[in-house]
Design an enzyme around this catalytic site. Sequence first.
Site, PDB file in Angstrom:
ATOM      1  CG  ASP A 182     -66.070 -67.444 -72.270  1.00 49.15           C
ATOM      2  OD1 ASP A 182     -65.764 -68.544 -71.793  1.00 49.15           O
ATOM      3  OD2 ASP A 182     -65.283 -66.470 -72.290  1.00 49.15           O
ATOM      4  CG  ASN A 190     -59.928 -64.776 -61.874  1.00 53.65           C
ATOM      5  OD1 ASN A 190     -60.631 -64.314 -60.976  1.00 53.65           O
ATOM      6  ND2 ASN A 190     -60.183 -65.918 -62.455  1.00 53.65           N
ATOM      7  CG  HIS A 195     -57.784 -66.541 -58.370  1.00 60.12           C
ATOM      8  ND1 HIS A 195     -58.216 -67.071 -59.554  1.00 60.12           N
ATOM      9  CD2 HIS A 195     -56.432 -66.390 -58.499  1.00 60.12           C
ATOM     10  CE1 HIS A 195     -57.190 -67.257 -60.368  1.00 60.12           C
ATOM     11  NE2 HIS A 195     -56.092 -66.849 -59.745  1.00 60.12           N
ATOM     12  CG  ASP A 199     -63.999 -67.624 -56.408  1.00 59.30           C
ATOM     13  OD1 ASP A 199     -63.696 -67.947 -57.575  1.00 59.30           O
ATOM     14  OD2 ASP A 199     -63.448 -68.100 -55.395  1.00 59.30           O
ATOM     15  CD  GLU A 226     -63.319 -68.048 -68.406  1.00 53.30           C
ATOM     16  OE1 GLU A 226     -62.548 -67.722 -69.327  1.00 53.30           O
ATOM     17  OE2 GLU A 226     -63.000 -68.868 -67.521  1.00 53.30           O
TER      18      GLU A 226
END
Length: 315
Positions: A182, A190, A195, A199, A226
């Site tokens: 994680d 973010n 965002h 990505d 994630e």
Amino acid sequence: MFIDEYVSAVLPIRGKILLVDDQVVNIKILHQLLNDDYDIHMARDGVQAIDMCKKIQPDIILLDIEMPTLSGFDVCERLKADPLTQDVVIIFVTGHFDEEKEVKGFQLGAVDFIHKPINPVITKARIKNQFTLKCQSDLLRKIALLDGLTGVANRRKFEESYPQSWLYCVRAKQPISIIMLDIDYFKRYNDHYGHSQGDTCLRSVAQAISSRVNRPYDLVARFGGEEFICVLPDTDYDGALFVTQQIVDSIIALKIPHQGSDVMAFVTISAGLASVNPSQDMDLQTLVETADKQLYRAKENGRNRVEAINMDSIL
């Protein structure tokens, strides 16, 4: 970009064909006809055909109907009943035109019939058509099991392949390991960078994980958000621990800035590892749940670290 690269990677250059016939002369005729365009494998009876099919995973089987011990129909039925071989394309080869037999063959899962004596033009055309259809079907299925953002497998692919890896390790008496990963403080990432940049970060992390977990039978999948999961068959606790630490170190080495992290100024990842020598009476989900608990411990203990357990020591 990742879809295009994936498509190029999975499309076969040459198909694999398994010829099954108890008459050598028939095998020689088909081998000579198809050898320039396909990788050819041969079996002389039904039992050998089933064993070879499991080992080489051919794209197409050209299967004689009339054989001793196991007929072509018997072989077809067994192959279609086994999850490992159920997707193989089966074309029956027969010396007789019998409508009832063709009906039975199609009901068992065959896609076509080729009649002896072999007509080279018709035979090559039918095989080419079926190979093209199989490639298209395989490609669509693989894309459906791909995470379009990161280029690694998606959760559905994990849920399909993990039970197979588990059963393999049970039968082979080999260990299996699960790694749960994680990205630390990714929501903050973010919120701070947006965002789109998030990505990009996910793709970079996924590539770094894949570079450390890269045997053909290993699996890296995006588990959600994630979070990533790795399945390592035939990997004991010590080997999996080494790989897991490599993953954690490789994420730091990316040096992706992360001003919102409480760990360091770069993106980091937490990891939970669980390993076991599985047995028939064990629930395969226990290994995943245990790895997830180890991931939770890694987060509680400061993140950017590995928490691991060898389940054999507690069973």
